[in-house]
Scaffold this active site. Structure first.
Site, PDB file in Angstrom:
ATOM      1  N   THR A  93       9.235   6.462 -11.579  1.00 39.50           N
ATOM      2  CA  THR A  93       8.887   5.865 -10.361  1.00 39.50           C
ATOM      3  C   THR A  93       8.788   7.149  -9.174  1.00 39.50           C
ATOM      4  O   THR A  93       9.248   8.257  -9.591  1.00 39.50           O
ATOM      5  CB  THR A  93       9.881   5.135  -9.544  1.00 39.50           C
ATOM      6  OG1 THR A  93      11.277   5.704  -9.764  1.00 39.50           O
ATOM      7  CG2 THR A  93      10.038   3.672 -10.474  1.00 39.50           C
ATOM      8  N   ASP A 108      11.468   7.427 -19.695  1.00 39.30           N
ATOM      9  CA  ASP A 108      11.390   6.712 -18.588  1.00 39.30           C
ATOM     10  C   ASP A 108      12.199   7.166 -17.389  1.00 39.30           C
ATOM     11  O   ASP A 108      13.618   6.890 -17.748  1.00 39.30           O
ATOM     12  CB  ASP A 108      11.578   5.140 -18.601  1.00 39.30           C
ATOM     13  CG  ASP A 108      11.388   4.339 -17.230  1.00 39.30           C
ATOM     14  OD1 ASP A 108      11.530   4.862 -16.217  1.00 39.30           O
ATOM     15  OD2 ASP A 108      11.239   3.124 -17.143  1.00 39.30           O
ATOM     16  N   LYS A 152      12.614   6.967  -6.116  1.00 42.33           N
ATOM     17  CA  LYS A 152      14.377   7.108  -6.384  1.00 42.33           C
ATOM     18  C   LYS A 152      14.527   8.589  -5.874  1.00 42.33           C
ATOM     19  O   LYS A 152      14.480   9.021  -4.934  1.00 42.33           O
ATOM     20  CB  LYS A 152      14.541   6.554  -7.742  1.00 42.33           C
ATOM     21  CG  LYS A 152      14.077   4.935  -7.940  1.00 42.33           C
ATOM     22  CD  LYS A 152      14.471   4.685  -9.192  1.00 42.33           C
ATOM     23  CE  LYS A 152      14.016   3.145  -9.266  1.00 42.33           C
ATOM     24  NZ  LYS A 152      13.906   2.602 -10.573  1.00 42.33           N
ATOM     25  N   GLU A 207     -11.535   2.168  -6.560  1.00 46.42           N
ATOM     26  CA  GLU A 207     -11.486   2.114  -7.966  1.00 46.42           C
ATOM     27  C   GLU A 207     -12.088   3.171  -8.816  1.00 46.42           C
ATOM     28  O   GLU A 207     -13.148   3.565  -8.476  1.00 46.42           O
ATOM     29  CB  GLU A 207     -12.105   0.842  -8.559  1.00 46.42           C
ATOM     30  CG  GLU A 207     -11.356  -0.519  -7.954  1.00 46.42           C
ATOM     31  CD  GLU A 207     -11.914  -1.653  -8.480  1.00 46.42           C
ATOM     32  OE1 GLU A 207     -12.781  -1.820  -8.933  1.00 46.42           O
ATOM     33  OE2 GLU A 207     -11.179  -2.628  -8.212  1.00 46.42           O
ATOM     34  N   ARG A 219       7.188   4.119  -2.410  1.00 51.73           N
ATOM     35  CA  ARG A 219       7.482   3.348  -3.691  1.00 51.73           C
ATOM     36  C   ARG A 219       6.250   3.442  -4.501  1.00 51.73           C
ATOM     37  O   ARG A 219       4.786   3.048  -3.730  1.00 51.73           O
ATOM     38  CB  ARG A 219       7.653   1.950  -3.035  1.00 51.73           C
ATOM     39  CG  ARG A 219       8.710   1.535  -2.102  1.00 51.73           C
ATOM     40  CD  ARG A 219       9.220   0.260  -2.079  1.00 51.73           C
ATOM     41  NE  ARG A 219      10.036   0.044  -3.259  1.00 51.73           N
ATOM     42  CZ  ARG A 219      11.455   0.095  -3.471  1.00 51.73           C
ATOM     43  NH1 ARG A 219      11.759   0.933  -2.296  1.00 51.73           N
ATOM     44  NH2 ARG A 219      11.999   0.031  -4.606  1.00 51.73           N
ATOM     45  N   TYR A 246     -11.115   1.614  -0.328  1.00 53.75           N
ATOM     46  CA  TYR A 246     -11.221   1.033  -1.894  1.00 53.75           C
ATOM     47  C   TYR A 246     -11.496   2.291  -2.625  1.00 53.75           C
ATOM     48  O   TYR A 246     -12.698   2.822  -2.330  1.00 53.75           O
ATOM     49  CB  TYR A 246     -11.939   0.009  -2.101  1.00 53.75           C
ATOM     50  CG  TYR A 246     -11.202  -1.142  -2.512  1.00 53.75           C
ATOM     51  CD1 TYR A 246     -10.611  -1.301  -3.778  1.00 53.75           C
ATOM     52  CD2 TYR A 246     -10.889  -2.477  -1.650  1.00 53.75           C
ATOM     53  CE1 TYR A 246      -9.883  -2.238  -4.239  1.00 53.75           C
ATOM     54  CE2 TYR A 246     -10.005  -3.275  -2.295  1.00 53.75           C
ATOM     55  CZ  TYR A 246      -9.719  -3.230  -3.393  1.00 53.75           C
ATOM     56  OH  TYR A 246      -8.992  -4.259  -4.113  1.00 53.75           O
TER      57      TYR A 246
HETATM   58  C1  LIG Z   1      13.444   1.484 -11.277  1.00 52.59           C
HETATM   59  C2  LIG Z   1      13.000   1.533 -12.530  1.00 52.59           C
HETATM   60  C3  LIG Z   1      11.697   1.059 -13.148  1.00 52.59           C
HETATM   61  C4  LIG Z   1      11.025   0.095 -12.289  1.00 52.59           C
HETATM   62  O1  LIG Z   1      10.571   0.676 -11.237  1.00 52.59           O
HETATM   63  P1  LIG Z   1       9.791  -0.577 -10.210  1.00 52.59           P
HETATM   64  O2  LIG Z   1       9.388   0.301  -9.172  1.00 52.59           O
HETATM   65  O3  LIG Z   1      11.048  -1.331  -9.410  1.00 52.59           O
HETATM   66  O4  LIG Z   1       8.911  -1.604 -10.837  1.00 52.59           O
HETATM   67  C5  LIG Z   1      11.484   1.354 -14.421  1.00 52.59           C
HETATM   68  N1  LIG Z   1      12.173   1.935 -15.210  1.00 52.59           N
HETATM   69  C6  LIG Z   1      13.302   2.348 -14.926  1.00 52.59           C
HETATM   70  C7  LIG Z   1      14.314   3.234 -15.769  1.00 52.59           C
HETATM   71  C8  LIG Z   1      13.856   2.255 -13.464  1.00 52.59           C
HETATM   72  O5  LIG Z   1      15.129   2.712 -13.118  1.00 52.59           O
END
Ligand SMILES: *Cc1c(COP(=O)(O)O)cnc(C)c1O
Length: 422
Positions: free
Chosen positions: A228, A202, A231, A58, A237, A56
């Site tokens: 993220t 994003d 991807k 925090e 993840r 942990y």
């Molecule tokens: C995949 C994605 C997210 C969210 O990600 P999670 O890990 O699935 O919560 C947010 N914004 C965009 C543009 C994404 O492609």
């Protein structure tokens, strides 16, 4: 017989172990075209499954609420330093549990419930967390949405500007989940500045392309970059928020203690490894190959008469409108799955059909590129897709089985990172 890859799991919980083994086989033998998915390396897998899980922590490195952080602080500091180096940012927070909580932290940092926020509409290719109605971000905030032009499927920056000036959002999101074209971050930045909004890029889908120099970086333009890590960036993840120093405090406070408790240290370690891998020349080559493969696949699909939203792609993703083939997206996606080709059904801009039964499918090349497939293979991939869609239209189940075995035959020669070699 080779040794089982999870011997302790097999001994303790054979039922669960067999599901993991089945998933390994599925990922090895199918052509995975979901553009938000990838294969992490064996090193990332190992780092993500360590005793760091037990701790942990925090707080932030050097400022924790629990003792015993001698190693954890260094793990997190390493991830932060690598993120800053790779993306050229002043500040990085590597603690968000995933992309959606990362975006929620941005709201917490810069807006109050009821404030206006602006993002791309979900059915146009945006993300739920950009203020779409069914998301908390659309019910706790007042979401206004922009889209793409009907004629060419591209963002109309003049329309975005008009809406932003009329609505004066606190936060303006750019980026999305089904955008096959390059995002003009500079144009968004000038709109955000004029409208007095915080610009959030994003880049969840394209972070790996940006790291590898295959898509322009938002860093010079955006107040906050949200991504993220799982991807195109090919990590575990998780997520990161990156920003200029002036926003560092607000972002850190929003993630912890604003939204989250203890960070997932085993994931932080996996992120650190993925960032190290992404800084290598081989990753630059990977990012460019992802795009080259997507362009080759788009060209091969166009040759076979498919309609592609915006007419093609600049990145890793292709959005196919199947209306002219007479097959709904969901029917096609399920048939492709039976043919060993894994995609997702997806709305297309101005889709006359319902979101749960839309007109399109969304495909991408990050996973197949991680296996080493190259542009020369894309005509075969397009052929399989075309044959499977036609088979779906005719209900020709045996044809799908034939494709499935052809797919597995090719993939056997291109083992996936992190998976057992069949
Ligand atoms: C995949 C994605 C997210 C969210 O990600 P999670 O890990 O699935 O919560 C947010 N914004 C965009 C543009 C994404 O492609």
């Amino acid at each position: 017989m080779t040794a089982h890859r999870q011997p302790a799991l097999l001994a303790t919980d054979p039922e669960l172990a067999s599901l993991v083994t089945a998933e390994e086989t599925l990922q090895a033998q199918t052509l995975r075209l979901i553009p938000s998915e990838n294969y992490v390396s064996a090193a990332v897998l190992e780092a993500s499954g360590t005793v760091l899980q037990n701790k942990y922590s925090e707080g932030y490195p050097g400022r924790r609420y629990y003792e015993g952080q001698q190693n954890i602080d260094r793990v997190e500091a390493l991830a932060v330093e690598r993120a800053k180096g790779l993306f050229g940012v002043e500040h990085a927070n590597v603690q968000p549990y995933s992309g959606s909580p990362a975006n929620l932290a941005v709201y917490l940092a810069f807006a109050k419930p009821g404030d206006t926020v602006m993002g791309m509409a979900l059915p146009m290719g945006g993300h739920l967390t950009h203020g779409w109605g069914v998301s908390a971000t659309g019910s706790w905030f007042r979401g206004v949405q922009y889209g793409v032009r009907a004629e060419d499927g591209l963002i109309d920056y003049d329309a975005v500007r008009d809406l932003a000036l009329a609505e004066r959002p606190k936060i303006l999101f750019c980026g999305g989940t089904a955008l096959p074209r390059t995002i003009d971050f500079e144009a968004f930045a000038s709109i955000a500045q004029e409208a007095g909004a915080v610009l959030v890029a994003d880049v969840a889908h394209i972070a790996g392309l940006i790291a590898g120099g295959a898509h322009p970086s938002p860093v010079p333009y955006a107040d906050v970059v949200s991504t993220t890590t799982h991807k195109t960036l090919r990590g575990p993840r998780g997520a990161m928020l990156m920003c200029k120093e002036e926003h560092a405090k607000a972002i850190d406070k929003a993630v912890f203690p604003g939204l989250q408790g203890g960070p997932h240290n085993q994931t932080t370690a996996g992120i650190a490894v993925a960032l190290h891998e992404a800084a290598q020349p081989s990753f630059t080559a990977y990012a460019h190959a992802v795009v080259a493969n997507a362009k080759a696949l788009a060209a091969a699909l166009l040759e076979r008469g498919f309609d592609l939203v915006s007419g093609g792609t600049d990145n890793h993703l292709i959005l196919m409108d199947l209306t002219s083939r007479g097959v709904p997206g969901k029917v096609a996606a399920k048939a492709l799955d039976r043919a060993g080709i894994v995609v997702n059904y997806n709305t297309v801009p101005f889709d006359p059909r319902k979101p749960f039964d839309p007109s399109g499918i969304r495909i991408g090349t990050p996973s197949l590129t991680s296996r080493g497939l190259s542009a020369e293979h894309m005509p075969a991939v397009a052929d399989w897709i075309s044959r499977a869609v036609d088979a779906a239209a005719k209900g020709d189940e045996p044809a799908l089985g034939v494709i499935r075995s052809e797919v597995a035959d090719l993939l056997a020669a291109y083992p996936a990172p992190g998976l057992p070699v069949a």
